[in-house]
Design an enzyme around this catalytic site. Structure first.
Site, PDB file in Angstrom:
ATOM      1  N   ASN A 105       8.797 -29.292   6.251  1.00 41.84           N
ATOM      2  CA  ASN A 105       8.127 -28.289   6.990  1.00 41.84           C
ATOM      3  C   ASN A 105       8.558 -28.235   8.623  1.00 41.84           C
ATOM      4  O   ASN A 105       8.443 -29.463   9.218  1.00 41.84           O
ATOM      5  CB  ASN A 105       6.799 -27.840   6.677  1.00 41.84           C
ATOM      6  CG  ASN A 105       6.892 -27.949   5.276  1.00 41.84           C
ATOM      7  OD1 ASN A 105       8.257 -27.673   4.643  1.00 41.84           O
ATOM      8  ND2 ASN A 105       5.573 -28.249   4.184  1.00 41.84           N
ATOM      9  N   HIS A 122      13.147 -31.992   9.968  1.00 40.64           N
ATOM     10  CA  HIS A 122      13.988 -30.843  10.101  1.00 40.64           C
ATOM     11  C   HIS A 122      13.227 -30.146  11.632  1.00 40.64           C
ATOM     12  O   HIS A 122      13.612 -29.198  11.781  1.00 40.64           O
ATOM     13  CB  HIS A 122      13.193 -29.308   9.514  1.00 40.64           C
ATOM     14  CG  HIS A 122      14.384 -29.861   8.737  1.00 40.64           C
ATOM     15  ND1 HIS A 122      13.885 -29.740   7.281  1.00 40.64           N
ATOM     16  CD2 HIS A 122      15.511 -30.885   7.767  1.00 40.64           C
ATOM     17  CE1 HIS A 122      14.947 -30.184   6.155  1.00 40.64           C
ATOM     18  NE2 HIS A 122      15.620 -30.502   6.250  1.00 40.64           N
ATOM     19  N   THR A 192       8.437 -29.946  -3.347  1.00 40.18           N
ATOM     20  CA  THR A 192       9.316 -29.388  -2.094  1.00 40.18           C
ATOM     21  C   THR A 192      10.824 -29.348  -3.619  1.00 40.18           C
ATOM     22  O   THR A 192      10.672 -30.329  -5.112  1.00 40.18           O
ATOM     23  CB  THR A 192       9.970 -30.862  -1.702  1.00 40.18           C
ATOM     24  OG1 THR A 192      11.704 -30.651  -1.833  1.00 40.18           O
ATOM     25  CG2 THR A 192       9.677 -32.636  -2.185  1.00 40.18           C
ATOM     26  N   ASN A 217       3.864 -30.241  -8.410  1.00 42.84           N
ATOM     27  CA  ASN A 217       4.566 -28.966  -8.060  1.00 42.84           C
ATOM     28  C   ASN A 217       3.852 -28.306  -8.748  1.00 42.84           C
ATOM     29  O   ASN A 217       3.719 -28.878 -10.103  1.00 42.84           O
ATOM     30  CB  ASN A 217       6.045 -29.606  -7.975  1.00 42.84           C
ATOM     31  CG  ASN A 217       6.889 -28.258  -8.117  1.00 42.84           C
ATOM     32  OD1 ASN A 217       6.668 -27.606  -7.993  1.00 42.84           O
ATOM     33  ND2 ASN A 217       8.011 -28.602  -6.510  1.00 42.84           N
TER      34      ASN A 217
HETATM   35  N1  APR Z   1       2.334 -26.179  -4.809  1.00 38.25           N
HETATM   36  C1  APR Z   1       2.926 -27.158  -5.425  1.00 38.25           C
HETATM   37  N2  APR Z   1       4.466 -26.652  -5.444  1.00 38.25           N
HETATM   38  C2  APR Z   1       4.458 -25.812  -4.926  1.00 38.25           C
HETATM   39  C3  APR Z   1       3.491 -24.223  -4.570  1.00 38.25           C
HETATM   40  C4  APR Z   1       2.538 -24.747  -4.338  1.00 38.25           C
HETATM   41  N3  APR Z   1       1.634 -23.746  -3.964  1.00 38.25           N
HETATM   42  N4  APR Z   1       4.384 -23.413  -4.440  1.00 38.25           N
HETATM   43  C5  APR Z   1       6.096 -23.283  -4.492  1.00 38.25           C
HETATM   44  N5  APR Z   1       5.789 -24.808  -4.682  1.00 38.25           N
HETATM   45  C6  APR Z   1       7.179 -25.391  -4.601  1.00 38.25           C
HETATM   46  C7  APR Z   1       8.525 -24.708  -5.616  1.00 38.25           C
HETATM   47  O1  APR Z   1       8.073 -25.159  -7.074  1.00 38.25           O
HETATM   48  C8  APR Z   1       9.287 -25.294  -4.870  1.00 38.25           C
HETATM   49  O2  APR Z   1       9.612 -26.834  -6.023  1.00 38.25           O
HETATM   50  O3  APR Z   1       7.604 -25.683  -3.892  1.00 38.25           O
HETATM   51  C9  APR Z   1       9.264 -26.009  -3.782  1.00 38.25           C
HETATM   52  C10 APR Z   1       9.880 -24.961  -2.639  1.00 38.25           C
HETATM   53  O4  APR Z   1      11.321 -25.599  -2.466  1.00 38.25           O
HETATM   54  P1  APR Z   1      11.639 -25.135  -1.041  1.00 38.25           P
HETATM   55  O5  APR Z   1      11.283 -23.668  -1.001  1.00 38.25           O
HETATM   56  O6  APR Z   1      13.255 -25.284  -1.991  1.00 38.25           O
HETATM   57  O7  APR Z   1      11.343 -26.048  -0.336  1.00 38.25           O
HETATM   58  P2  APR Z   1      12.192 -27.066   0.389  1.00 38.25           P
HETATM   59  O8  APR Z   1      12.003 -27.870  -1.262  1.00 38.25           O
HETATM   60  O9  APR Z   1      11.079 -27.333   1.757  1.00 38.25           O
HETATM   61  O10 APR Z   1      13.431 -26.660   0.988  1.00 38.25           O
HETATM   62  C11 APR Z   1      13.954 -27.655   1.865  1.00 38.25           C
HETATM   63  O11 APR Z   1      15.834 -25.911   2.712  1.00 38.25           O
HETATM   64  O12 APR Z   1      15.807 -24.174   3.574  1.00 38.25           O
HETATM   65  C12 APR Z   1      16.056 -24.970   3.583  1.00 38.25           C
HETATM   66  O13 APR Z   1      14.891 -25.987   5.886  1.00 38.25           O
HETATM   67  C13 APR Z   1      15.255 -25.766   5.202  1.00 38.25           C
HETATM   68  O14 APR Z   1      12.879 -27.191   5.043  1.00 38.25           O
HETATM   69  C14 APR Z   1      13.536 -26.547   3.527  1.00 38.25           C
HETATM   70  C15 APR Z   1      14.295 -26.622   2.965  1.00 38.25           C
END
Ligand code: APR
Length: 249
Positions: A105, A122, A192, A217
């Protein structure tokens, strides 16, 4: 005992036995702070074209990408505050239960919650970097009302100091993450999807090096069926609050 409570109890035992635990967080930990995730329900990439974060597009058409970046990462997120999940990780670090946090993040919420050892895989949206003289500015010291903003010193284009698609990972963050993956005996994955390399490879490396994997998650991720030992299905804030209570009970 309710299934989630049983998993939280088991996870707490792993933390109490752990010699070196590390948290690995993604956009999901900040959803309860009002920052939407990138993928899945209400994901940013379902509303905006990720091209605005493509390095080539940004450098070629800053007058087009900066207004979108300003809208997404500055105007709408400016008032986001840490939630119970961030504060839980800060308490775990303060009490020595985890060594620190590797975060994908860019929202600075782990630091605002009190974590000191934060590896920013990042980068961080609270800083801007000059594409000319490389000077780095705190966003508070540079007005981005008129986009694209230019460097107060050399007048060249300013870029948010977070990683765009097509940009390399900050070396210090990358090597610190590899070190954590090599030496941790427990990784806590929070919010994530595990879909973006090379960040998503870190938990797999930790597993290869013998770490136990606890995952929080709301839906299964790319990790769940492959490397996760304890999958706690729930919102990060609520689960983290319960986990911290059981660890310090
Ligand atoms: N509590 C726990 N998990 C959650 C919640 C919540 N309230 N809301 C959403 N999630 C989960 C979703 O199920 C998903 O698995 O958080 C995750 C978010 O996934 P992404 O949006 O893909 O985020 P991330 O894994 O951080 O993406 C990695 O992608 O676009 C790039 O640079 C950006 O750092 C980012 C990277």
């Amino acid at each position: 005992m309710h299934d989630q409570d049983e998993k939280i109890r088991k996870a707490a035992q792993l933390f109490l036995k752990s010699k070196r635990a590390t948290a690995f967080t993604g956009a999901g930990i900040s959803v309860e702070s009002g920052i939407p995730p990138f993928r899945g329900k209400n994901g940013l990439w379902t509303k905006f074209d990720p091209i605005c974060l493509d390095l080539g597009f940004f450098l070629g058409k800053p007058e087009e990408s900066w207004p979108l970046i300003k809208h997404i990462f500055y105007d709408s997120f400016a008032n986001a505050r840490p939630n119970k999940a961030h504060f839980g990780l800060a308490l775990l670090e303060r009490k020595g239960v985890i060594q620190g946090v590797i975060t994908q993040n860019i929202d600075n919420l782990h630091q605002e919650a009190g974590n000191r050892n934060v590896i920013e895989f990042h980068g961080n949206s609270k800083y801007l970097k000059c594409t000319g003289c490389q000077n780095r500015y705190n966003i508070k010291d540079v007005h981005i009302t008129n986009t694209p903003p230019s460097c107060p010193k050399c007048k060249k284009l300013l870029k948010p100091d977070f990683i765009f698609f097509g940009e390399g990972i900050p070396q210090d963050a990358y090597y610190a993450s590899l070190d954590a993956a090599e030496h941790s005996d427990l990784f806590l994955l929070v919010g994530t999807s595990g879909e973006v390399v090379p960040a998503s490879q870190i938990p797999f490396l930790a597993k290869q090096n013998g770490a136990k994997i606890v995952e929080i998650n709301v839906t299964p991720s790319a990790y769940t069926d492959q490397i996760t030992d304890i999958f706690i299905n729930g919102q990060a804030g609520e689960v983290m609050e319960k986990l911290v209570q059981v660890i310090f009970a």
